[in-house]
Design a protein around this motif. Sequence first.
Motif, short mmCIF file in Angstrom:
data_model
loop_
_atom_site.label_atom_id
_atom_site.label_comp_id
_atom_site.label_asym_id
_atom_site.label_seq_id
_atom_site.Cartn_x
_atom_site.Cartn_y
_atom_site.Cartn_z
N ALA A 103 0.82 -1.22 0.00
CA ALA A 103 0.00 0.00 0.00
C ALA A 103 0.85 1.25 0.00
O ALA A 103 0.34 2.35 -0.28
CB ALA A 103 -0.93 -0.01 1.21
N HIS A 104 2.15 1.12 0.28
CA HIS A 104 3.03 2.27 0.37
C HIS A 104 4.15 2.24 -0.68
O HIS A 104 5.11 2.99 -0.60
CB HIS A 104 3.59 2.36 1.79
N VAL A 105 4.00 1.32 -1.63
CA VAL A 105 4.90 1.26 -2.78
C VAL A 105 4.30 2.09 -3.91
O VAL A 105 3.14 1.87 -4.29
CB VAL A 105 5.12 -0.20 -3.24
N THR A 106 5.05 3.04 -4.42
CA THR A 106 4.53 3.93 -5.46
C THR A 106 4.82 3.41 -6.87
O THR A 106 4.07 3.70 -7.80
CB THR A 106 5.12 5.33 -5.32
N ARG A 107 5.88 2.63 -7.02
CA ARG A 107 6.21 2.03 -8.31
C ARG A 107 7.38 1.08 -8.12
O ARG A 107 8.11 1.15 -7.13
CB ARG A 107 6.57 3.08 -9.36
N PHE A 108 7.58 0.19 -9.08
CA PHE A 108 8.74 -0.69 -9.09
C PHE A 108 8.99 -1.17 -10.51
O PHE A 108 8.13 -1.06 -11.38
CB PHE A 108 8.54 -1.90 -8.14
N GLU A 109 10.22 -1.68 -10.72
CA GLU A 109 10.56 -2.25 -12.02
C GLU A 109 10.55 -3.76 -11.93
O GLU A 109 11.10 -4.35 -11.00
CB GLU A 109 11.94 -1.78 -12.49
N LEU A 110 9.93 -4.39 -12.94
CA LEU A 110 9.86 -5.85 -13.03
C LEU A 110 10.59 -6.27 -14.30
O LEU A 110 10.22 -5.86 -15.41
CB LEU A 110 8.41 -6.31 -13.08
N LEU A 111 11.62 -7.10 -14.14
CA LEU A 111 12.40 -7.61 -15.26
C LEU A 111 11.93 -9.02 -15.59
O LEU A 111 12.00 -9.92 -14.75
CB LEU A 111 13.89 -7.59 -14.92
N ARG A 112 11.48 -9.22 -16.81
CA ARG A 112 10.97 -10.52 -17.25
C ARG A 112 12.05 -11.28 -18.01
O ARG A 112 13.04 -10.72 -18.49
CB ARG A 112 9.76 -10.30 -18.16
N SER A 113 11.85 -12.59 -18.13
CA SER A 113 12.86 -13.43 -18.77
C SER A 113 12.99 -13.15 -20.27
O SER A 113 14.02 -13.50 -20.86
CB SER A 113 12.54 -14.91 -18.55
N ASP A 114 11.99 -12.53 -20.88
CA ASP A 114 12.11 -12.19 -22.30
C ASP A 114 12.80 -10.85 -22.51
O ASP A 114 12.90 -10.36 -23.64
CB ASP A 114 10.73 -12.16 -22.97
N GLY A 115 13.32 -10.27 -21.42
CA GLY A 115 14.04 -9.00 -21.50
C GLY A 115 13.18 -7.77 -21.29
O GLY A 115 13.71 -6.66 -21.17
#
Length: 436
Positions: free
Chosen positions: A133-145
């Motif tokens: 609830a207090h995370v404003t954004r994040f980066e997600l790296l997928r296996s397809d790049g």
Amino acid sequence: MSTVARIPLSGWGRLPISRQTLLHCRDRSSPLPLPDHGTLLPYGNGRSYGDVPLNDGGYALLTRGLDRFIAFDATTGLLRAEAGVTLDEVLKLIVQQGWFLTVTPGTRFVTLGGCLANDVHGKNHHVAGCFSAHVTRFELLRSDGERRICFPNDPWFRATAGGLGLTGLITWLEIHLQPIANAWITLENRAFRNLEEYFQINHAREAVWPYTVAWIDCAARGSALGRGVYMAGRHAPVGTNPPPIRHSQWTLPFTPPFSLVNTPVLRTFNWLYYHAPRPRLGYSHYAPFFFPLDHVRNWNRIYGPRGFYQYQFLVPHKSAWAALCEVLDRIACSGQGSFLAVLKSFGNLPAQGMLSFPRPGVTLALDFPNRGAKTSRLLDALDDVIRQAGGALYPAKDSRMRGDDFQRAYPEWQEFRSYIDPRFSSDFWRRVTEQG
């Protein structure tokens, strides 16, 4: 990223043990390694208790190398850091500048990425909700790049928050902090005689205290069933200056040949802890209030080479009284009580994740030494109680949940499957989706 030969890994409960090839993640801008075969799974600081962080026969993405702070605005309390940074490292940076984590679990030796992947909760869920609830954004790296920047209300955000590391590698995240005046907590302690008195105290104190939690004596029976100590706290105001307190740090240097937690020790410890004199009102440094076990490094070794089960469940408010009474009575009769028994209630704030554990109700967390079939029978019996009460078990602390119990308690699991990275898997996920 570099590889190391396959070695045994476990969670904090030291069971089960899997064998995995290690991949060290040190650069968030690098692509994921893609072996010719096999699956991947992020592994942070190893504080999930059961098999959620394990991927037997596959590859473990060790994220502690992603340990850099990216940005911190000391005027607004917005922090961006890599996923392998621990809460301990965050607190060393922010407390002296007048900020604190808005939600923190019971140990500071967990990574930011692990907090999001398990959507952890704290003593203030009734006012602050979950970590996500207090995370404003994040980066997600997928296996397809592909690199996705995920924001609240994005389906990828909902899948990854509480998604147990299965949607890809969280490389960094940004969180909102809360302002504080100092490092102290104003604290209230109240012993209660039984479970009925706990509910009375909790109903009154949750309305005025942001942090609430109770310790339960699992060895007590009869009219004392559910007795314990209620603790409430809030961040201390400006001008608070208690006498200095020395914080001792202990380390358990080896694993004893057998569990040091047995029935006579439990009964003695619980009796002494319940009857110990304690001030009704006082002050505590934040560390022992939020992280009481962290002053003993490697405390999980006290359970011996066979390890232990942490068992945390939640039951809805309407069935909480009956379910807790039955659970505590079964534990007391078994002689396998836990001295780490933590009781608290969750508020009505909606969870952010598809698989988030917290929901309105009451939750109890317990530790049981692994005594083989005897412990399995007890936990199976407790499962029956939780099932009949319409409750749920906590995946982050589980290593034995039945597939049908998981699928019943987490009805969005089918939708969640479409967000799993095709190269990611875990022992937990295979266990709860490949059986009935």
